[in-house]
Scaffold this motif. Sequence first.
Motif, PDB file in Angstrom:
ATOM      1  N   GLY A  27      35.860  27.053  48.105  1.00 43.11           N
ATOM      2  CA  GLY A  27      35.591  27.844  46.916  1.00 43.11           C
ATOM      3  C   GLY A  27      34.085  27.664  46.468  1.00 43.11           C
ATOM      4  N   ILE A  28      33.813  27.516  45.303  1.00 42.52           N
ATOM      5  CA  ILE A  28      32.611  27.136  44.892  1.00 42.52           C
ATOM      6  C   ILE A  28      32.699  26.275  43.625  1.00 42.52           C
ATOM      7  N   THR A  29      31.635  25.828  43.239  1.00 38.31           N
ATOM      8  CA  THR A  29      31.618  25.073  41.839  1.00 38.31           C
ATOM      9  C   THR A  29      30.530  25.627  40.826  1.00 38.31           C
ATOM     10  N   GLN A  30      31.026  26.306  39.596  1.00 37.64           N
ATOM     11  CA  GLN A  30      29.989  26.732  38.818  1.00 37.64           C
ATOM     12  C   GLN A  30      29.648  26.043  37.638  1.00 37.64           C
ATOM     13  N   TYR A  31      28.649  26.206  37.061  1.00 30.58           N
ATOM     14  CA  TYR A  31      28.210  25.349  35.713  1.00 30.58           C
ATOM     15  C   TYR A  31      28.717  26.184  34.792  1.00 30.58           C
ATOM     16  N   PHE A  53      34.671  23.788  38.703  1.00 31.69           N
ATOM     17  CA  PHE A  53      33.678  23.954  37.496  1.00 31.69           C
ATOM     18  C   PHE A  53      33.069  22.478  37.290  1.00 31.69           C
ATOM     19  N   ASN A  54      31.833  22.663  36.564  1.00 34.10           N
ATOM     20  CA  ASN A  54      30.995  21.628  36.348  1.00 34.10           C
ATOM     21  C   ASN A  54      30.827  21.529  34.777  1.00 34.10           C
ATOM     22  N   TYR A  55      30.950  20.579  34.062  1.00 34.27           N
ATOM     23  CA  TYR A  55      31.059  20.705  32.593  1.00 34.27           C
ATOM     24  C   TYR A  55      29.947  19.678  32.001  1.00 34.27           C
ATOM     25  N   TYR A  56      29.095  20.071  31.222  1.00 30.67           N
ATOM     26  CA  TYR A  56      28.099  19.250  30.699  1.00 30.67           C
ATOM     27  C   TYR A  56      27.822  19.376  29.133  1.00 30.67           C
ATOM     28  N   LYS A  57      27.933  20.615  28.893  1.00 28.76           N
ATOM     29  CA  LYS A  57      27.400  20.865  27.536  1.00 28.76           C
ATOM     30  C   LYS A  57      28.212  21.922  26.862  1.00 28.76           C
ATOM     31  N   TYR A  97      39.456  22.273  40.052  1.00 29.86           N
ATOM     32  CA  TYR A  97      38.941  21.047  40.164  1.00 29.86           C
ATOM     33  C   TYR A  97      37.672  20.931  39.152  1.00 29.86           C
ATOM     34  N   ILE A  98      37.709  20.025  38.512  1.00 29.08           N
ATOM     35  CA  ILE A  98      36.133  19.620  37.872  1.00 29.08           C
ATOM     36  C   ILE A  98      35.497  18.705  38.761  1.00 29.08           C
ATOM     37  N   LEU A  99      34.412  19.302  39.381  1.00 29.89           N
ATOM     38  CA  LEU A  99      33.689  18.725  40.300  1.00 29.89           C
ATOM     39  C   LEU A  99      32.513  17.982  39.693  1.00 29.89           C
ATOM     40  N   ILE A 156      45.083  21.264  36.871  1.00 34.79           N
ATOM     41  CA  ILE A 156      44.139  20.631  37.218  1.00 34.79           C
ATOM     42  C   ILE A 156      44.335  19.520  38.224  1.00 34.79           C
ATOM     43  N   ARG A 157      43.634  19.708  39.464  1.00 34.23           N
ATOM     44  CA  ARG A 157      44.058  18.790  40.644  1.00 34.23           C
ATOM     45  C   ARG A 157      42.967  17.617  40.852  1.00 34.23           C
ATOM     46  N   GLY A 158      42.103  17.612  40.185  1.00 41.89           N
ATOM     47  CA  GLY A 158      41.059  16.534  40.427  1.00 41.89           C
ATOM     48  C   GLY A 158      39.701  16.445  39.300  1.00 41.89           C
ATOM     49  N   TYR A 159      39.333  15.358  39.335  1.00 42.23           N
ATOM     50  CA  TYR A 159      38.154  15.193  38.540  1.00 42.23           C
ATOM     51  C   TYR A 159      37.088  14.183  39.167  1.00 42.23           C
ATOM     52  N   PHE A 160      35.940  14.645  39.095  1.00 42.47           N
ATOM     53  CA  PHE A 160      34.731  14.075  40.001  1.00 42.47           C
ATOM     54  C   PHE A 160      33.572  13.767  38.849  1.00 42.47           C
TER      55      PHE A 160
END
Length: 397
Positions: free
Chosen positions: A213-217, A258-262, A310-312, A345-349
Amino acid sequence: MKENKKNIFSKNFLWGVATSSHQTEGENKNNDWWQWEFEGKTKEVSGTACDSWNRFQEDHQLVQDLGCNAYRLSLEWSKIEPRKGEFSLENLEHYRQILLDLKKRKIKRVVTLWHWTLPLWLVKEVEGWHKEEIIPFFENYCQKVVDFLGKEIDLLIIFNEPRIVLGHGYLKGIFPPGKKNFWQFQKAENNMLKAYFGCYDGIKERNSDLKIGITQYCLHLKYLGKSKLFKKIFQKIEDWYNWNFQQKIGLKQDFIGFNYYKAFGFRFSWPFLINLKKENLASDWNWGFYPLGIEKIALRAKKIFDKPIYILENGLADEKDVLRARYLKEHLLALKRAKDGGADIRGYFHWSLLDNFEWAEGFWPKFGLVKVDFKTFKRTPQKSFFVYQKIIKNNSL
Ligand code: BGC
């Protein structure tokens, strides 16, 4: 109602931390970022960074001490293919040793193929993602990596945050190749999509079990007024911003990363856009503390894709480590709520294991659970390291 903070995730949940090659390895002299840094376009140069290329065992020991069962790292294209068509067996072997060392420690290997750096020879040859000629080069790199390292990869992320890297590189001009050109931005995104499909199909032919897959902001966008119509419109804008790329990928992805910050709030009065902050808390970089956003995004991902999530990346710049422990707890609690609401949800990084080279900003934003002294390379776990360790150990908050 009191929230249940026990047994937050399942037994197979991936508890992880994340890093990337150029931000930690050091001495990546053969890529476009190194050149960009020496042209004076960043606040500092990456130099030896965390020296993780040589100190990977020490890093892995920290991951193990945390109790993590997964580690996200990226591969450096310019090390693997230092010259056009010439692959370095020595460096591929080094990466294999890195991945084997993780396996020995029972840590799953979540590998990003491309976290923003291009080899210099490639930039000379084709300039960047806006040129279609880049596609076969990327596919060739991908094939080589999977042939050589595929057995040692548990989850493969082809691209990290296409939206951010292309937006910064082709609209704002603050990342290489430093352009401000909407058409080139569009072309670059299309070429990344094409390259993605080529890689996905190529890998699946030979290694059908590998999850790709990919990870998106992703950011959360909230309409602050009352109108239901505008709420819907803003939901559409958020969906387009967050999921457009993955929606185009469609079925050819085995998970949603996905990546989450804001998070931002919008209203029809000045200032229109507000940085959402729970209790007015924010990181050193003034990114708002807003855990609800991660819950909303995870639930949206469930609704749109209905695939494992996955939260990457998720973390904050917090040099004094005053907010990180609370940040971890509240974001994980928000994710538990999303899980209870049906998101798989399978994972948190957590971003990041280490303080590292923060791109255009140099070294000042400190995202590490572990503090790094960039002169001696001494690693010192922060208080929040032990908080995360306890959460993982007890699977409770
Ligand atoms: C990137 C990381 C970066 C982090 C914090 C993410 O967008 O993937 O490389 O360090 O944000 O800025």
